[in-house]
Design a protein around this motif. Structure first.
Motif, PDB file in Angstrom:
ATOM      1  N   ASP A  42       0.818  -1.203   0.000  1.00  0.00           N
ATOM      2  CA  ASP A  42       0.000   0.000   0.000  1.00  0.00           C
ATOM      3  C   ASP A  42       0.859   1.263   0.000  1.00  0.00           C
ATOM      4  O   ASP A  42       1.898   1.323   0.653  1.00  0.00           O
ATOM      5  N   ALA A  43       0.422   2.246  -0.774  1.00  0.00           N
ATOM      6  CA  ALA A  43       1.096   3.547  -0.801  1.00  0.00           C
ATOM      7  C   ALA A  43       0.041   4.619  -0.647  1.00  0.00           C
ATOM      8  O   ALA A  43      -0.999   4.563  -1.303  1.00  0.00           O
ATOM      9  N   GLN A  44       0.277   5.564   0.233  1.00  0.00           N
ATOM     10  CA  GLN A  44      -0.698   6.633   0.457  1.00  0.00           C
ATOM     11  C   GLN A  44      -0.016   7.990   0.481  1.00  0.00           C
ATOM     12  O   GLN A  44       1.095   8.129   0.972  1.00  0.00           O
ATOM     13  N   ASN A  45      -0.711   8.997  -0.047  1.00  0.00           N
ATOM     14  CA  ASN A  45      -0.148  10.342  -0.106  1.00  0.00           C
ATOM     15  C   ASN A  45      -0.444  11.143   1.146  1.00  0.00           C
ATOM     16  O   ASN A  45      -1.485  10.967   1.770  1.00  0.00           O
ATOM     17  N   GLY A  46       0.448  12.035   1.440  1.00  0.00           N
ATOM     18  CA  GLY A  46       0.211  12.990   2.508  1.00  0.00           C
ATOM     19  C   GLY A  46       0.683  14.345   2.027  1.00  0.00           C
ATOM     20  O   GLY A  46       1.585  14.430   1.189  1.00  0.00           O
ATOM     21  N   PHE A  47       0.052  15.393   2.531  1.00  0.00           N
ATOM     22  CA  PHE A  47       0.428  16.714   2.066  1.00  0.00           C
ATOM     23  C   PHE A  47       0.148  17.731   3.150  1.00  0.00           C
ATOM     24  O   PHE A  47      -0.743  17.547   3.968  1.00  0.00           O
ATOM     25  N   SER A  48       0.943  18.767   3.182  1.00  0.00           N
ATOM     26  CA  SER A  48       0.629  19.890   4.061  1.00  0.00           C
ATOM     27  C   SER A  48       1.296  21.148   3.518  1.00  0.00           C
ATOM     28  O   SER A  48       2.242  21.075   2.736  1.00  0.00           O
ATOM     29  N   THR A  49       0.768  22.288   3.934  1.00  0.00           N
ATOM     30  CA  THR A  49       1.291  23.544   3.440  1.00  0.00           C
ATOM     31  C   THR A  49       1.032  24.632   4.468  1.00  0.00           C
ATOM     32  O   THR A  49       0.178  24.483   5.349  1.00  0.00           O
ATOM     33  N   MET A  50       1.762  25.719   4.371  1.00  0.00           N
ATOM     34  CA  MET A  50       1.560  26.860   5.258  1.00  0.00           C
ATOM     35  C   MET A  50       2.026  28.114   4.526  1.00  0.00           C
ATOM     36  O   MET A  50       3.084  28.108   3.898  1.00  0.00           O
ATOM     37  N   SER A  51       1.223  29.163   4.566  1.00  0.00           N
ATOM     38  CA  SER A  51       1.613  30.435   3.961  1.00  0.00           C
ATOM     39  C   SER A  51       1.508  31.510   5.019  1.00  0.00           C
ATOM     40  O   SER A  51       0.503  31.572   5.731  1.00  0.00           O
ATOM     41  N   VAL A  52       2.499  32.347   5.128  1.00  0.00           N
ATOM     42  CA  VAL A  52       2.503  33.386   6.171  1.00  0.00           C
ATOM     43  C   VAL A  52       3.070  34.692   5.636  1.00  0.00           C
ATOM     44  O   VAL A  52       3.749  34.722   4.611  1.00  0.00           O
ATOM     45  N   ARG A  53       2.779  35.765   6.353  1.00  0.00           N
ATOM     46  CA  ARG A  53       3.313  37.070   5.982  1.00  0.00           C
ATOM     47  C   ARG A  53       4.773  37.205   6.398  1.00  0.00           C
ATOM     48  O   ARG A  53       5.546  37.893   5.771  1.00  0.00           O
ATOM     49  N   LYS A  54       5.128  36.587   7.528  1.00  0.00           N
ATOM     50  CA  LYS A  54       6.496  36.713   8.032  1.00  0.00           C
ATOM     51  C   LYS A  54       7.170  35.346   7.983  1.00  0.00           C
ATOM     52  O   LYS A  54       6.704  34.410   8.638  1.00  0.00           O
ATOM     53  N   ALA A  55       8.273  35.274   7.250  1.00  0.00           N
ATOM     54  CA  ALA A  55       8.951  33.982   7.074  1.00  0.00           C
ATOM     55  C   ALA A  55       9.316  33.355   8.417  1.00  0.00           C
ATOM     56  O   ALA A  55       9.347  32.129   8.544  1.00  0.00           O
ATOM     57  N   LYS A  56       9.563  34.184   9.447  1.00  0.00           N
ATOM     58  CA  LYS A  56       9.946  33.604  10.742  1.00  0.00           C
ATOM     59  C   LYS A  56       8.800  32.818  11.391  1.00  0.00           C
ATOM     60  O   LYS A  56       9.025  32.020  12.291  1.00  0.00           O
ATOM     61  N   ASP A  57       7.563  33.046  10.936  1.00  0.00           N
ATOM     62  CA  ASP A  57       6.428  32.295  11.480  1.00  0.00           C
ATOM     63  C   ASP A  57       6.236  30.929  10.825  1.00  0.00           C
ATOM     64  O   ASP A  57       5.348  30.170  11.208  1.00  0.00           O
ATOM     65  N   LEU A  58       7.037  30.628   9.808  1.00  0.00           N
ATOM     66  CA  LEU A  58       6.890  29.326   9.150  1.00  0.00           C
ATOM     67  C   LEU A  58       7.301  28.230  10.125  1.00  0.00           C
ATOM     68  O   LEU A  58       8.336  28.336  10.776  1.00  0.00           O
ATOM     69  N   SER A  59       6.478  27.180  10.197  1.00  0.00           N
ATOM     70  CA  SER A  59       6.851  26.068  11.064  1.00  0.00           C
ATOM     71  C   SER A  59       7.090  24.824  10.229  1.00  0.00           C
ATOM     72  O   SER A  59       6.166  24.098   9.859  1.00  0.00           O
TER      73      SER A  59
END
Lengths: 445, 467
Positions: free
Chosen positions: A185-202
């Motif tokens: 079995d193979a399954q996909n996973g995905f996530s994303t995040m967009s922010v105004r300040k790059a320092k808030d990226l996790s």
């Protein structure tokens, strides 16, 4: 940059006024960076420098549009005359007007720290997304794509009525698409995040979320068809927001393409449902002082405790309905005419925890993924989408489910929202908590 | 367009020590579109755009820089950014680059170029189609008609010394209708297009297209809710090849194969579909919407057999993925514009026609769904799962078409569906589309004969048929 764009804008308006037409110049300069990482190395690095001008002219209610990526005097002149010659063939429509001068709210959309960040630091952020996903579990077999993007832009709008608006902003984002494998079995996973300040990226949050999504879907199976309660994950709920945002779009409403036509003041959703569009949200990814026509951006309660309050308007649709523009003119780039679109589109969270939504469900589905959402019909409200998720039995999450379709109608969907959780999360410009729908048709085997 | 000597200079400048491949792609584009809604011409757009993309590859890593500034200094600046980003050093010229022009083998002839047809004339065609659709029935509530054309000139020069120039034109027509009766709303959609000029109207009657869309939306008003459950599905050739494109084609793109994201990885020479199934990607069919003389890396367009009698024969490659596998490009490196790096893409993808009479295929089906028109779809290439929307579907009972059904979706798995094809008709129908991948859209066409899939999951709101 503002000076270069302003000078091109002035030339545009001068040329138009010499030809006796009202005009609007939309100018854009964008610098884009995109870093894609594979196994810790930079597989693709894209840098772009893009400038363009979109011209809208109006004469006697007829409008024409032309764009050019060349800001030389000759190209501007040609584009103005292209727009004028086109306008002759369009239908006369008294509602085509340009907005007046306005005062703009102060919205912080530029972050100096992001602009100052070095390429090496950005590459390191991109790498750490991949690393954090891989560290979650041995079953994370393939990182399809992961990376970092940012955009710095300067938008300038000026028109013959003396309107002048200019804004420089930036934002950044990270994303990851991956695959978990176990047995066959193979399954996909995905996530994303967009922010105004790059320092808030996790990077840690995004990597782990994507990994967890893929792993919880492993060894999924289909289920028996039936009607059952359904809980939508915040991401899935934001996919439904896409349909709702087109239903509250005045352009769709006026053209008879929305089931919300004529429903202002009516109960269109469950009293638990409140939806806002907030163009001036602090640090919102879709925030701005003004919209794509230079109208001040603002916050609107679209649906308040289930009652439909207002539609989203640009200057044209507002004029047609005899109301004020809500500051929702939108264009993808200098290549397009301003249409109507949402800004930060939010399903307001409630107080319940996600777990309390699951409590008390004998047999239901917690939906974590939908496929084919774009096939939902905003006019009839009918939708039938592929879905995957986790089975709920006797109040607990049990085994993963895939290969089912979830079908219903948006009118019932909205009325049947019977719980709204507190776990709010933004995906791009759309944000939502988990929401529970009393009943939907699930077709499996 | 740019001078060949300047192109050579840019490539030469970028192609320094340690660099495997350098390329410049230049595009000059003129596009227009006309949009009619509410019985009036709502929007007419026209635009001109020029830009260049510079690509530098080192150890399979790519730096891509694009700009609208086509001056010598603008291009050199972009070239330096690309070279430095990839770690090339301006230390030494490897060898002088002598560009030699490659001529096209497959030519596309154009008769009425977009700029040679007046706006007024194009608008007349659009308005006529709008009226034709509205005349179909009093139940028609809305008609939108759009026509778009684009004329693109491109130049590509690379460090292998290859140089191509190409002139491309495309015209596309779209009709969307909305019908309403007793509160029920249904939509109809038709499109046509080609790599051609406005002579497209000699092959496709715009009015007929509009009438077809209108009739469909009216017919669907009397449709009953679609059944739900597992059943046989007959896909008419009219449905076009959306299914083969989505459920199979993407999985045969070499970039997805190499990243381990395709169920078809490692299956060359193996049985991956029923023996009656052959799948071909062919950029050289007349002036279909996915046809081209050269792909967007300068490789000539070609015909590639992907699956023959159920056996997997080949994947689709661009230059980079081909090099990785020790193969040569199959001419499938495409990009939306100068703003995008080329990736592996399909052109015209089709399931080959078989022997059977389409009517007999329906007659031989006891119970099932006939799909005459597909809507949108989505596929997960990693496991092959797909979902498609059925725009025009009919219930088949005892080998006869009973009544139209609405709201159906098809859910299944690509390899399983291909293995379950048990009848292939002797007809062939094309559909057009803009295929999205990695955030870029390119024009494609897909085709298939009438086929029957023994069993698929049909999702609908009628659960009575379900166990």
């Amino acid at each position: 940059m503002e000076q270069i764009l302003r000078s091109a804008g002035e030339k545009t308006l001068d040329e138009a006024s010499r030809s006796g037409v009202e005009a609007e110049a939309f100018l854009m300069h964008a610098k884009e960076l995109s870093i894609e990482i594979v196994d810790g190395r930079v597989e693709t690095l894209i840098q772009a420098d893009e400038t363009g001008l979109g011209i809208r002219v109006i004469k006697n209610g007829r409008t024409g549009f032309a764009f050019t990526s060349d800001l030389s005097d000759k190209a501007i002149k040609d584009a103005v005359h292209d727009a004028i010659s086109i306008s002759i063939f369009t239908t006369q429509d008294q509602y085509h007007i340009l907005p007046d001068k306005a005062a703009y709210p102060e919205v912080q959309v530029f972050d100096q720290d992001t602009a100052d960040m070095s390429l090496e630091e950005k590459i390191e952020i991109a790498r750490s997304v991949e690393r954090s996903a891989k560290s979650v579990d041995m079953r994370i077999a393939i990182i399809e794509r992961s990376g970092y993007d940012d955009l710095e832009y300067c938008n300038l709008i000026m028109n013959s009525k003396g309107l002048y608006a200019c804004e420089t902003g930036n934002f950044s984002g990270i994303y990851i698409f991956l695959v978990a494998e176990e047995g066959n079995d193979a399954q996909n996973g995905f996530s994303t995040m967009s922010v105004r300040k790059a320092k808030d990226l996790s990077a840690a949050l995004v990597g782990k979320e994507a990994a967890a999504n893929a792993i919880r879907a492993l060894n999924a199976r289909t289920i028996r068809s039936g009607k059952m309660p359904v809980i939508l994950d915040p991401y899935v709920a934001t996919r439904f927001s896409g349909i709702i945002s087109s239903m509250v779009n005045a352009e769709s409403v006026q053209k008879g393409k929305s089931m919300f036509a004529g429903k202002i003041g009516e109960q269109v959703a469950s009293p638990l449902c409140t939806i806002i569009d907030d163009g001036i949200l602090e640090e919102g990814i879709a925030s701005s002082s003004f919209d794509s026509e230079g109208v001040p951006a603002q916050k609107k309660n679209l649906i308040e405790n289930g009652i439909l309050n207002t539609y989203l308007h640009n200057t044209y649709t507002a004029q047609k309905d005899g109301v004020l523009s809500t500051g929702n003119a939108q264009r993808g780039s200098f290549r397009g005419f301003p249409t109507v679109g949402s800004t930060n589109f939010i399903i307001v969270p409630g107080r319940d925890s996600k777990d309390s939504l699951i409590d008390g469900i004998d047999r239901g589905l917690y939906v974590t993924e939908v496929m084919g959402m774009h096939t939902a019909n905003p006019i009839s409200g009918d939708f039938s989408v592929g879905a995957a998720g986790i089975m709920i039995e006797n109040g607990v999450l049990t085994y993963p489910v895939r290969g089912v379709t979830m079908a219903g109608n948006m009118a019932e969907f909205l009325q049947n929202i019977d719980a709204v959780a507190s776990n709010f999360r933004f995906y791009g410009g759309k944000g939502s908590p988990s929401i529970r729908i009393k009943e939907l048709s699930i077709a499996g085997e | 367009m740019l001078d060949k000597a300047l192109l050579a200079e840019v490539v030469q400048f970028t192609y320094s020590k340690g660099i495997d491949f350098a390329e410049i792609y230049v595009e000059e584009k003129q596009a227009s579109n006309i949009f009619c809604e509410d019985d009036q011409i709502e929007k007419v757009h026209s635009g001109r755009e020029r830009g260049a993309g510079i690509r530098v590859v080192k150890d399979y890593n790519t730096a891509y820089v694009y700009t609208n500034d086509l001056s010598r200094s603008g291009l050199m600046k972009a070239a330096a950014v690309a070279r430095d980003a990839i770690g090339g050093r301006p230390s030494g010229i490897l060898q002088p680059i002598n560009l030699s022009k490659i001529d096209a083998v497959f030519h596309i002839e154009y008769q009425r170029l977009p700029e040679e047809v007046a706006f007024e004339e194009k608008i007349q065609y659009v308005m006529k189609a709008n009226q034709a659709a509205r005349r179909v029935s009093g139940l028609i509530r809305q008609v939108t008609v759009a026509a778009a054309d684009v004329h693109k000139k491109i130049q590509i020069a690379n460090s292998a010394g290859e140089f191509i120039e190409d002139d491309r034109n495309r015209v596309r027509l779209l009709v969307n209708t909305v019908s309403e009766s007793n509160g029920i709303i249904q939509t109809g959609y038709e499109s046509a297009g080609g790599v051609c000029g406005w002579e497209l109207l000699e092959q496709v009657a715009f009015d007929d297209l509009a009438i077809k869309a209108a009739e469909l939306s009216v017919r669907m008003l009397s449709a009953k809710p679609a059944p739900a459950g597992r059943m046989a599905v007959v896909m008419s050739s009219e449905a076009g090849g959306t299914m083969v494109h989505e459920a199979c084609g993407h999985g045969l793109e070499a970039d997805l194969i190499q990243k381990g994201l395709s169920v078809y990885r490692g299956k060359i020479g193996m049985q991956v579909a029923a023996p009656c199934v052959s799948v071909i990607d062919d950029a050289t069919i007349g002036n279909k919407y996915g046809s081209f003389s050269f792909d967007d890396e300068g490789t000539p367009g070609q015909r590639t057999i992907l699956i023959e009698n159920g056996i997997l024969i080949n994947y689709m490659y661009d230059r980079l993925t081909a090099q990785k596998d020790g193969r040569i490009s199959t001419g499938n490196g495409r990009r939306e514009s100068y703003q995008h790096k080329p990736v592996v893409r399909m052109s015209n993808t089709l399931i080959s026609s078989g022997q059977e009479n389409p009517e007999e295929i329906i007659a031989a089906t006891g119970q099932g769904l006939l799909v005459k028109k597909m809507g949108g779809g989505q596929v997960n290439t990693t496991n092959g799962d797909f979902v498609f929307d059925v725009q025009e579907g009919y219930l088949i009972q005892d080998g006869k078409i009973k009544y139209p059904v609405r709201g159906a979706t098809l859910t299944g798995n690509g390899p399983m569906a291909l293995a379950n094809i048990d009848k292939v008709g002797n007809d062939l129908g094309f559909s057009i589309g803009v295929c999205g991948k990695d955030g870029q859209g390119v024009p494609v066409s897909d085709a298939q004969p009438t086929i029957r899939i023994k069993e698929l999951t049909v999702g609908g709101t009628m659960l009575s048929n379900a166990r």
